[in-house]
Every structure is written in structure tokens, then in C-alpha cells.
Write a protein that holds these residues in place. Structure first.
Motif, PDB file in Angstrom:
ATOM      1  N   PRO A 473     -23.857   5.445  32.759  1.00  0.00           N
ATOM      2  CA  PRO A 473     -22.607   6.047  32.280  1.00  0.00           C
ATOM      3  C   PRO A 473     -22.844   7.296  31.438  1.00  0.00           C
ATOM      4  O   PRO A 473     -23.937   7.491  30.914  1.00  0.00           O
ATOM      5  N   THR A 474     -21.810   8.095  31.289  1.00  0.00           N
ATOM      6  CA  THR A 474     -21.949   9.383  30.595  1.00  0.00           C
ATOM      7  C   THR A 474     -22.272   9.216  29.121  1.00  0.00           C
ATOM      8  O   THR A 474     -22.758  10.165  28.490  1.00  0.00           O
ATOM      9  N   SER A 475     -21.995   8.027  28.568  1.00  0.00           N
ATOM     10  CA  SER A 475     -22.309   7.828  27.145  1.00  0.00           C
ATOM     11  C   SER A 475     -23.809   7.863  26.877  1.00  0.00           C
ATOM     12  O   SER A 475     -24.228   8.060  25.735  1.00  0.00           O
ATOM     13  N   ARG A 476     -24.598   7.672  27.901  1.00  0.00           N
ATOM     14  CA  ARG A 476     -26.056   7.743  27.721  1.00  0.00           C
ATOM     15  C   ARG A 476     -26.528   9.160  27.398  1.00  0.00           C
ATOM     16  O   ARG A 476     -27.637   9.342  26.896  1.00  0.00           O
ATOM     17  N   ARG A 477     -25.720  10.137  27.705  1.00  0.00           N
ATOM     18  CA  ARG A 477     -26.149  11.522  27.497  1.00  0.00           C
ATOM     19  C   ARG A 477     -26.269  11.881  26.019  1.00  0.00           C
ATOM     20  O   ARG A 477     -26.794  12.937  25.690  1.00  0.00           O
ATOM     21  N   THR A 478     -25.761  11.028  25.156  1.00  0.00           N
ATOM     22  CA  THR A 478     -25.951  11.283  23.727  1.00  0.00           C
ATOM     23  C   THR A 478     -27.420  11.175  23.325  1.00  0.00           C
ATOM     24  O   THR A 478     -27.811  11.680  22.269  1.00  0.00           O
ATOM     25  N   SER A 479     -28.226  10.549  24.156  1.00  0.00           N
ATOM     26  CA  SER A 479     -29.668  10.413  23.875  1.00  0.00           C
ATOM     27  C   SER A 479     -30.507  11.414  24.649  1.00  0.00           C
ATOM     28  O   SER A 479     -31.744  11.300  24.638  1.00  0.00           O
ATOM     29  N   CYS A 480     -29.871  12.374  25.326  1.00  0.00           N
ATOM     30  CA  CYS A 480     -30.638  13.273  26.201  1.00  0.00           C
ATOM     31  C   CYS A 480     -31.638  14.119  25.415  1.00  0.00           C
ATOM     32  O   CYS A 480     -32.707  14.449  25.930  1.00  0.00           O
ATOM     33  N   LEU A 481     -31.336  14.473  24.164  1.00  0.00           N
ATOM     34  CA  LEU A 481     -32.289  15.268  23.377  1.00  0.00           C
ATOM     35  C   LEU A 481     -33.595  14.518  23.194  1.00  0.00           C
ATOM     36  O   LEU A 481     -34.681  15.059  23.445  1.00  0.00           O
ATOM     37  N   SER A 482     -33.510  13.262  22.776  1.00  0.00           N
ATOM     38  CA  SER A 482     -34.731  12.478  22.561  1.00  0.00           C
ATOM     39  C   SER A 482     -35.458  12.214  23.865  1.00  0.00           C
ATOM     40  O   SER A 482     -36.699  12.200  23.905  1.00  0.00           O
ATOM     41  N   LEU A 483     -34.707  12.028  24.948  1.00  0.00           N
ATOM     42  CA  LEU A 483     -35.342  11.766  26.240  1.00  0.00           C
ATOM     43  C   LEU A 483     -36.084  12.998  26.743  1.00  0.00           C
ATOM     44  O   LEU A 483     -37.194  12.899  27.277  1.00  0.00           O
ATOM     45  N   PHE A 484     -35.479  14.168  26.575  1.00  0.00           N
ATOM     46  CA  PHE A 484     -36.105  15.397  27.074  1.00  0.00           C
ATOM     47  C   PHE A 484     -37.349  15.766  26.273  1.00  0.00           C
ATOM     48  O   PHE A 484     -38.371  16.151  26.846  1.00  0.00           O
ATOM     49  N   VAL A 485     -37.278  15.682  24.949  1.00  0.00           N
ATOM     50  CA  VAL A 485     -38.425  16.107  24.130  1.00  0.00           C
ATOM     51  C   VAL A 485     -39.574  15.116  24.216  1.00  0.00           C
ATOM     52  O   VAL A 485     -40.740  15.485  24.017  1.00  0.00           O
ATOM     53  N   SER A 486     -39.275  13.843  24.504  1.00  0.00           N
ATOM     54  CA  SER A 486     -40.348  12.851  24.645  1.00  0.00           C
ATOM     55  C   SER A 486     -40.757  12.634  26.091  1.00  0.00           C
ATOM     56  O   SER A 486     -41.770  11.972  26.348  1.00  0.00           O
ATOM     57  N   LEU A 487     -39.957  13.164  27.038  1.00  0.00           N
ATOM     58  CA  LEU A 487     -40.213  13.015  28.472  1.00  0.00           C
ATOM     59  C   LEU A 487     -40.330  11.549  28.851  1.00  0.00           C
ATOM     60  O   LEU A 487     -41.263  11.116  29.528  1.00  0.00           O
ATOM     61  N   GLN A 488     -39.343  10.770  28.403  1.00  0.00           N
ATOM     62  CA  GLN A 488     -39.274   9.350  28.721  1.00  0.00           C
ATOM     63  C   GLN A 488     -37.892   9.037  29.292  1.00  0.00           C
ATOM     64  O   GLN A 488     -36.894   9.652  28.911  1.00  0.00           O
ATOM     65  N   THR A 489     -37.847   8.071  30.188  1.00  0.00           N
ATOM     66  CA  THR A 489     -36.568   7.652  30.739  1.00  0.00           C
ATOM     67  C   THR A 489     -35.789   6.834  29.704  1.00  0.00           C
ATOM     68  O   THR A 489     -36.333   6.406  28.677  1.00  0.00           O
ATOM     69  N   TYR A 490     -34.528   6.616  30.025  1.00  0.00           N
ATOM     70  CA  TYR A 490     -33.659   5.901  29.089  1.00  0.00           C
ATOM     71  C   TYR A 490     -34.164   4.481  28.848  1.00  0.00           C
ATOM     72  O   TYR A 490     -34.165   3.997  27.701  1.00  0.00           O
ATOM     73  N   GLU A 491     -34.613   3.809  29.899  1.00  0.00           N
ATOM     74  CA  GLU A 491     -35.081   2.435  29.759  1.00  0.00           C
ATOM     75  C   GLU A 491     -36.359   2.360  28.933  1.00  0.00           C
ATOM     76  O   GLU A 491     -36.523   1.460  28.103  1.00  0.00           O
ATOM     77  N   VAL A 492     -37.265   3.287  29.139  1.00  0.00           N
ATOM     78  CA  VAL A 492     -38.528   3.267  28.387  1.00  0.00           C
ATOM     79  C   VAL A 492     -38.285   3.622  26.926  1.00  0.00           C
ATOM     80  O   VAL A 492     -38.853   3.000  26.013  1.00  0.00           O
ATOM     81  N   PHE A 493     -37.434   4.595  26.680  1.00  0.00           N
ATOM     82  CA  PHE A 493     -37.200   5.046  25.300  1.00  0.00           C
ATOM     83  C   PHE A 493     -36.498   3.972  24.481  1.00  0.00           C
ATOM     84  O   PHE A 493     -36.846   3.736  23.316  1.00  0.00           O
ATOM     85  N   HIS A 494     -35.510   3.296  25.071  1.00  0.00           N
ATOM     86  CA  HIS A 494     -34.747   2.278  24.352  1.00  0.00           C
ATOM     87  C   HIS A 494     -35.263   0.863  24.615  1.00  0.00           C
ATOM     88  O   HIS A 494     -34.632  -0.102  24.144  1.00  0.00           O
ATOM     89  N   SER A 495     -36.366   0.734  25.350  1.00  0.00           N
ATOM     90  CA  SER A 495     -36.962  -0.577  25.650  1.00  0.00           C
ATOM     91  C   SER A 495     -35.944  -1.502  26.312  1.00  0.00           C
ATOM     92  O   SER A 495     -35.715  -2.648  25.889  1.00  0.00           O
ATOM     93  N   VAL A 496     -35.320  -1.001  27.371  1.00  0.00           N
ATOM     94  CA  VAL A 496     -34.330  -1.764  28.125  1.00  0.00           C
ATOM     95  C   VAL A 496     -34.995  -2.259  29.392  1.00  0.00           C
ATOM     96  O   VAL A 496     -35.728  -1.520  30.065  1.00  0.00           O
ATOM     97  N   ALA A 497     -34.734  -3.498  29.773  1.00  0.00           N
ATOM     98  CA  ALA A 497     -35.309  -4.058  30.992  1.00  0.00           C
ATOM     99  C   ALA A 497     -34.698  -3.383  32.202  1.00  0.00           C
ATOM    100  O   ALA A 497     -33.612  -2.803  32.159  1.00  0.00           O
TER     101      ALA A 497
END
Length: 632
Positions: A473-497
Motif C-alpha cells: 500500500p501507498t502508506s509504505r512510502r513513508t519509509s522510502c527514505l530509509s529504504l533508499f539510503v540503506s538499499l534494503q527492501t521493506y521486509e528486510v528493513f522492518h523485519s517483516v516475514a
């Protein structure tokens, strides 16, 4: 008994059986000076001074012939400079006595002191030239005296430079290949950029004086250039001579690196070439210099020389510098050289031009040469290169460990939006594979090209959302800064299964950012220059303050804030909202002192407009953090 033993040892030495301890009747091993190993009858192996190996009767290998040939080569080198066959000249040993070396050391110390007036410095220089007259060539070959001579060249005027060049140019055949003499020649050539007015002024003075016997500075440089051009390949392939040749090409073209043209003299980085993104000192040169540069361009175009440039890492640097200088001073000659290179390398195999050029793109030396060809190509030549060589092969090049750098240079050098769009859309289809491979420089150049040509910005941003799993969902885009600078996917960054990929997480104040990737920082800086960076800027506001501190204190991440405050497309309210996150009332003194000490990039923010006000506000906040450090 002792005398009997001594007599027995004497007999053994006379018979040749007494070198070391015995190892049986037929196996004796000597560990003495001669290092003789005897392994049975007729099998003797001697690895001593003569390097003779005897393996049975009639089988003997001697190294005497090689030593005789070495003495013959050494005699030729001493007699006439470089040996036959294009080998490297033997560096002569320093022939300066200790008194001369100590005198040069004292002069070098005096030269480093500040002179009260310019007249004192000129008087000192002229007196030194009188003292070392006739010894210039010997000074160039001495490791310590050559450094003094280089420092003297950086301080001398046009007349002194002409005097030194007139003494060392006749010895260029020996000095050009010498590890110390090459540096002196390079430093002398670089002074032409500093004393460019002396090229014509000195010539006019000589004509007014009735035509003296001394040569002008222009004629001395041309004389040195003709000598180098006569041995072009030898200079290009030599470790030390290559530096002289590259610097000569830069001087003839009137374009030298800014570091090399300053007081610090030549450096390793400046001698490699002209950085397109760096500063270059350009100066006017006589027409004779340009004619000489055209002669070098003809040598660069010869097919035999092109094969040498492909085979030698040292000679390839000469080609790279040559094409850089030609593209700045003689664009027509540079275009002809690029066309000749593509035709020559493309037709080297009968299987087709396309496959042949791809072989060079995947080679370390060939890819470097083709990078410069791509940069110097005009719109027509670049389009032909894309149609015949790159189209349909971009993914293969992007995944190759060497060819991906050439692809990055092609993306950065695309002259028009249509040509960039052709490359952009082909790479965008498989961009996730390129990111997974780790060749993130290609992604950074794609983003930079979108900013430069204003093409495909929304498509690239949407593709990045898909790659990092923050599209829906579009609400995930609030984390795009951290995802881009760390080059990690949403699941890896937030430890989601993996099975919970569709779930949505609420924003949290807990720190999650552990490290900042260098290419991720560059990617975010380019994305902030897009026409509509609203979602990315909103991610700054929604990112936890602890993560922003981690980003700000990182050597690569701090430039993200610099790009944010510099951007004219980011509203001032958003900039203030980001700055409020760093207010000292929300931080402990230790955290704020960390921010104040490790965030120097914010001081470069503009001083006018809304961005300047926000930047100054941020600077005041970090200044208060410094006061916290004093209180601690």
C-alpha cells in the motif's frame, strides 16, 4: 691425532670430496659456499655463482652467454642512450659529489623561505642558475637534487625557465625515461601554463635584440615535442616517459588540470588525464602548438598504435589524455579519431562489428579507451554507437563487472533526451536484476540522467518503489527514505516475514536505520532534484529522529541534507519541519554534540531565500549543540 685429521681434511679438499657432511657413498650434500649437491655418479647439480647445472655427461647448461649479452647491452646503453629494440634506457647513477648535494640542500631550504620582494626571488633564482650551469642534466638524474630543481622551476620566471629547458632538452633521450628526470621534464612543461605570456614576449625581445643565439620558450617546447614524437611508442609504453608524453599533449592543447597548474606541481591524479567534472586551466597557445598537436593526433589514429593502446595499460593512458585534449581544442580532429577507432575495432573480426566491440567493452584496457570515445562523441556518432553496438545488449553490459562502468559513462554522456530515453527504457525493464547484482552506479546514473534531460522521472521512481517493496500500500512510502539510503527492501528493513508482506506497519519512533550506503545516498540526492519530490520529502518528516541523526552523522548521508536544503523544488515549510526534528530540547547533550561535530555539510547551504533561512536555522541548532559540548 689433530695433525692427522688436518692432513686428511686437506686431502679431501684437494680431491673435491670435502664440502660438507656426507650422506652415503654415492650421495653427498654440501651446504657450504659452493652449494653442490651430488646425487650419484655423473649427476652433479651446482647452483653456485656460475649457475651451472650438469645432468650427466655431455649435458651442461651455462648462463655465461646471458651474462655476456647483458654486458653487451650495458655497453650500448652507456654509449648511445636507449638500446636497440625499443628497450628502456639504463638509468645512469648520480655523478654528483657530496659537496654539490649539500649545496643543493641548502639552496632548497632557502628557496622554501618567503622572499620580501619579487626582485629578491628573481635575483636568487638567477644566482642559482649561474652556480648550476653545466650541471643541469646531472641534477635531473639525482633523487635529491632533482627535487630541488623541481622546486626551482615552480618559482622561476620565463627567462629562467628558458635557460633550464635549453640545458635539459638536448638530453631528453635519457631524461625522458629516467625516474627522476621525467619528473623534472614534466614540471618544466607545466610551468608553460603559468608563464603563458612568456611564449610570445620572449620571442619579441629576441627579435628586438637583433636575434640572439638563445632559443625562445616556444621553440624549446616544440623541439622537445618533436623529439618525443620521433619515439612516440617508446614514450607511450614507458612507465616514466608516459608521464612526459601526457603532460606534453596537455600543454600543446592549452588545457592542464588545475592542481597541476598550481604551485603544488604535478600529481599522480592530474597526470592521468583531464577529469570532465574537475577544474581545468585553459590558456591560449600558438598555432605551432596546435599543428604539433595535429601531428600527434595522426599518430593516435594509426592502426598499429591502436593495437598497442589496447594491449598496454600504460600506453592506453596516453590515448585517453590525447582524446580529452583534442575534444577541447580540436573537436574536428577528436571526432575523426573517434570514428577511426570505432571503424578499426569494429572491423577487426569477420563475425560482425557488434560482437567485436563488445569484446573490448568487457576488457579492462579497452573499456577505458571506449569510455573516452563515448564522452568525445557528438550526437551523430553517439547515435550510431547506440544503434550498432549498444542496443539490445544493455542488460548484458549492466551485469558485467567491467562493462557496467562504460555503460554508466554512456548514460552520463547522452547528448540529447531521445538518445537517453532509448537507453533508459531498455535498462528500466530489468532494473531489479541490476540492483540485485550490486551494480548500483548504473541506477545512480539513470537518476542523474532523468534530472538532466527531464525524462522518465515518474517511471524511475515507480520502479524503485516496486524494487524496494514499498509500492503498495501507498502508506509504505513513508519509509522510502530509509529504504533508499540503506538499499534494503521493506521486509528486510522492518523485519517483516514474507507471508506478511501485505500487512501495513504504523510509523514508529524506534530507530531502525543502522547504516547508510554510499550509492543509496547518491540516489536520494538525485531523487531530491526531481520535478516532484513530494513523497520523498514527506518521508523525511515521517522518519524517526534517531534515524535522521544516524543519516546526518554518516559521512555519505550528511550530503542528503545538503541536497534537501539546496533544492528550490522543496517547499520551505517542509524544510522547517525537518529542521525542527533537530531541536536541542528533544536531544541529550551527547547526541547533539555528535550532530554538531559530524555535520559540516550543512554550512554549505545557500544564504538567500527560504532555503538559506532554513539552512541558517539548522546551523544555529548545531551551534547550540556545540555549547552543550562545552558545558559537558
Amino acid at each position: 691425532m689433530a695433525r692427522a685429521r688436518e692432513k686428511e681434511r686437506g686431502r679431501e679438499k684437494e680431491s673435491g670430496r670435502g664440502k660438507g657432511r656426507g650422506m652415503g657413498k654415492r650421495k653427498e650434500r654440501g651446504m657450504g659456499k659452493g652449494k653442490v649437491r651430488k646425487m650419484g655418479k655423473g649427476k652433479v647439480r651446482k647452483m653456485g655463482k656460475g649457475k651451472v647445472r650438469k645432468m650427466g655427461k655431455g649435458k651442461e647448461r651455462a648462463m655465461g652467454r646471458e651474462r655476456a649479452a647483458g654486458r653487451e647491452r650495458e655497453g650500448r646503453e652507456r654509449a648511445g642512450g636507449r638500446p636497440m629494440g625499443g628497450g628502456k634506457a639504463k638509468e645512469s647513477e648520480p655523478q654528483l659529489d657530496s659537496a654539490t648535494l649539500s649545496y643543493c640542500s641548502e639552496l632548497d631550504k632557502a628557496l622554501k623561505q618567503q622572499f620580501d620582494t619579487e626582485e629578491e626571488k628573481l635575483l636568487f633564482t638567477s644566482n642559482v642558475l649561474m652556480e648550476i650551469r653545466g650541471k643541469e642534466a646531472k641534477l635531473c638524474t639525482d633523487p635529491k637534487a632533482s627535487v630541488f630543481l623541481e622546486n626551482l622551476l615552480k618559482e622561476c620566471d620565463g627567462s629562467a625557465l628558458r635557460s633550464i629547458l635549453s640545458a635539459i632538452v638536448p638530453h631528453q633521450a635519457q631524461l625522458g625515461y629516467h625516474r627522476c628526470g621525467a619528473h623534472v621534464l614534466q614540471t618544466a612543461l607545466l610551468q608553460v601554463a603559468r608563464l603563458q605570456g612568456s611564449l610570445q614576449e620572449q620571442k619579441e625581445e629576441e627579435e628586438g635584440e637583433g636575434g640572439g643565439s638563445s632559443e625562445s620558450l616556444e621553440s624549446l617546447v616544440l623541439k622537445l615535442s618533436r623529439g618525443v614524437r620521433a619515439s612516440f611508442l617508446e614514450y607511450a609504453e614507458d612507465v616514466h616517459g608516459s608521464f612526459v608524453l601526457r603532460t606534453l599533449l596537455q600543454v600543446l592543447g592549452g588545457a592542464v588540470p588545475s592542481v597541476a597548474g598550481g604551485e603544488q606541481g604535478p600529481s599522480k591524479k592530474s597526470a592521468r588525464g583531464l577529469d570532465p567534472r574537475g577544474e581545468v586551466v585553459e590558456f591560449e597557445v600558438p598555432e605551432d602548438f596546435l599543428d604539433e598537436l595535429r601531428s600527434f593526433a595522426e599518430l593516435l589514429e594509426e592502426k598499429e598504435n591502436l593495437q598497442v593502446f589496447l594491449a598496454s595499460n600504460i600506453a592506453s593512458l596516453v590515448f585517453q589524455v590525447g582524446i580529452q585534449v583534442l575534444s577541447r581544442r580540436l573537436p574536428a580532429a577528436a571526432r575523426h579519431l573517434c570514428s577511426t577507432v570505432l571503424e578499426s575495432w569494429g572491423a577487426s573480426e569477420q563475425t560482425g562489428k557488434r560482437r567485436s566491440l563488445l569484446v573490448f567493452l568487457k576488457d579492462k584496457t579497452g573499456s577505458r579507451l571506449l569510455e573516452q570515445v563515448i564522452v568525445a562523441s557528438d550526437q551523430e556518432l553517439f547515435g550510431r554507437l547506440c544503434d550498432t553496438q549498444l542496443e539490445g545488449r544493455l542488460l548484458e553490459l549492466a551485469l558485467h563487472p567491467i562493462a557496467n562502468y562504460t555503460l554508466q559513462r554512456a548514460l552520463a554522456s547522452a547528448p540529447t533526451p531521445p538518445l537517453f530515453s532509448k537507453l533508459f527504457h531498455e535498462i528500466l525493464l530489468d532494473l531489479e536484476v541490476v540492483v540485485a547484482k550490486g551494480h548500483l552506479g548504473v541506477v545512480v546514473e539513470l537518476a542523474a540522467g532523468c534530472v538532466r534531460h527531464r525524462e522518465g522521472q515518474d517511471k524511475l521512481l515507480g520502479k524503485l518503489y516496486q524494487i524496494f517493496h514499498c509500492d503498495k500500500p501507498t502508506s509504505r512510502r513513508t519509509s522510502c527514505l530509509s529504504l533508499f539510503v540503506s538499499l534494503q527492501t521493506y521486509e528486510v528493513f522492518h523485519s517483516v516475514a514474507a507471508d506478511g508482506a501485505s500487512t501495513d506497519l504504523q510509523p514508529s519512533d524506534q530507530p531502525l536505520l543502522r547504516s547508510v550506503n554510499y550509492h543509496g545516498s547518491l540516489l536520494v540526492q538525485n531523487l531530491l532534484r526531481f520535478d516532484r519530490p513530494d513523497e520523498l520529502v514527506g518521508s523525511f518528516v515521517d522518519t524517526p529522529a534517531e534515524d535522521l541523526l544516524t543519516l546526518a552523522c554518516d559521512p555519505a548521508g550528511k550530503y542528503v541534507f545538503d541536497a534537501l536544503f539546496r533544492s528550490s523544488l522543496v517547499p520551505g515549510k517542509r524544510k522547517k519541519a525537518v529542521a525542527r526534528k533537530f531541536q536541542p530540547v528533544k536531544w541529550t547533550p551527547c547526541r547533539m554534540t555528535t550532530l554538531a561535530v559530524t555535520l559540516p555539510g550543512i554550512s554549505h547551504c545557500p544564504t538567500s531565500g527560504t532555503a538559506g533561512k532554513t539552512g541558517r536555522r539548522f546551523s544555529r541548532l548545531t551551534a547550540k549543540s556545540g555549547k552543550c559540548l562545552l558545558r559537558c
